[in-house]
Design an enzyme around this catalytic site. Structure first.
Site, short mmCIF file in Angstrom:
data_model
loop_
_atom_site.label_atom_id
_atom_site.label_comp_id
_atom_site.label_asym_id
_atom_site.label_seq_id
_atom_site.Cartn_x
_atom_site.Cartn_y
_atom_site.Cartn_z
CB SER A 36 -0.90 -0.09 1.35
OG SER A 36 -0.01 0.16 2.23
NE ARG A 37 -2.56 5.80 -2.86
CZ ARG A 37 -3.51 6.98 -3.80
NH1 ARG A 37 -2.72 6.68 -5.08
NH2 ARG A 37 -4.49 6.78 -3.73
CE LYS A 127 -21.69 2.54 -4.58
NZ LYS A 127 -21.98 1.57 -4.10
CG ASN A 165 -22.84 0.02 -0.13
OD1 ASN A 165 -21.99 0.93 -0.55
ND2 ASN A 165 -23.91 -0.50 -0.41
CB VAL A 166 -17.95 -3.88 3.42
CG1 VAL A 166 -17.38 -5.31 4.41
CG2 VAL A 166 -17.89 -4.59 2.21
N GLY A 168 -19.40 -1.12 8.21
CA GLY A 168 -17.84 -0.05 8.84
C GLY A 168 -17.32 -0.44 8.28
#
Length: 329
Positions: A36-37, A127, A165-166, A168
């Site tokens: 990750s950045r 989506k 949609n997860v 939390g």
């Protein structure tokens, strides 16, 4: 599937990535690399996991092929979670969404083939189905690229999953409603008729692991998900907080926002099959021999489309769902 393997998770410091890491560590992998950045997020995650020696944190952006290629060396299973996900951000900066969600995915594919990684699991979204916003369009392109990549290598197999949609996760509606409740504000709903698919983080990880374990390559796994009206979700949370059920306001649909989401489109339904009681599997338009043989015994689905307004939870079901997810005591 995981024991003794070297795993790479792109975007691993996010909510999905942290839960996935937690579950994978229980299966005794040789190594999990988190690409990750966000330096701060990596440090925070490292502290959270107690400096587990099996965890290796790699700073890098999936837009940078060299970073992806170096992080992929020796990897046996790759979970691709990194993306720009927030609809308004992607609408406002479509070029940035394209760089991450399309060019970044292309880099993942190239590096995986170069290093002959046996399996790549791509995390997509509802989506991406009949997309009307930049986020969905870029994720739809990512799906197409991943599925097509199965024809580019005999050594690397690519599979997609679609989530809703997860509960939390960063920027999602339940934490937003909780903040508004804590601050004594009215809850904000963009449209009273809006519906959405939801799943817990645990369910999301089960979907990922099912794809990692069972996929041949070229298929898309979809979980049977719960759905509800956003007004019903708001009313349940208001009532549990001791607030009037009417204590919300309608702000209007945002640019790029759909009234209802779709997990399986009418175009895909004829090649969608019931995998088991929890999952559906969508085959590509021209499945190869391996796919045809793997899923020859499955029954086709009965629906013509899988939409978030087709079967919705009542308020009692929403309450149970929020309790199971740990968002209501």
């Amino acid at each position: 599937m995981i024991k003794g393997k070297k795993i790479l998770i792109t975007g691993g410091t996010g909510s999905w990535g942290q839960k996935l890491t937690e579950v994978l560590l229980e299966q005794d992998p040789a190594e999990i690399r988190i690409l990750s950045r966000n330096e701060y997020a990596q440090i925070a995650m490292q502290r959270e996991f107690g400096h587990d020696p099996r965890l290796r944190f790699v700073i890098g952006d999936i837009r940078d092929y060299t970073a992806v290629e170096e992080a992929s060396q020796g990897i046996q299973v790759l979970f691709h979670l990194a993306a720009l996900k927030h609809v308004p951000v992607c609408e406002d900066q479509p070029d940035e969404a394209f760089k991450t969600n399309v060019i970044g995915t292309q880099n993942i594919i190239r590096a995986a083939i170069y290093h002959r990684i046996p399996k790549v699991i791509d995390v997509s979204t509802d989506k991406a189905v009949d997309p009307i916003n930049v986020y969905g369009m870029t994720k739809a392109l990512g799906e197409k690229m991943m599925i097509r990549a199965n024809g580019l290598s005999e050594h690397t197999r690519f599979v997609c999953i679609r989530g809703g949609n997860v509960l939390g996760t960063s920027g999602s509606v339940v934490p937003l409603f909780r903040r508004q409740l804590d601050d004594g504000q009215m809850l904000t709903i963009t449209d009273e008729g809006m519906t959405r698919f939801f799943l817990t983080r645990t369910e999301a990880i089960r979907l990922l692991l099912k794809a990692a374990e069972a996929a041949v390559g070229g298929e898309t796994f979809v979980m049977k998900m719960k759905a509800c009206k956003m007004t019903d979700l708001a009313i349940v949370m208001l009532e549990q907080a001791g607030r009037p059920a009417s204590d919300y306001k309608v702000t209007g649909i945002r640019p790029g926002e759909k009234l209802h989401e779709v997990l399986v489109s009418p175009f895909e339904a004829p090649r969608t099959y019931k995998y088991d009681e929890q999952y559906y599997v969508i085959l590509p338009q021209d499945p190869d021999k391996r796919l045809r043989e793997q899923y020859a015994g499955l029954a086709p689905v009965a629906f013509a489309e899988y939409r978030s307004d087709s079967e919705m939870m009542e308020r009692k079901g929403i309450l149970r769902f929020l309790r199971d997810g740990g968002f209501i005591d």
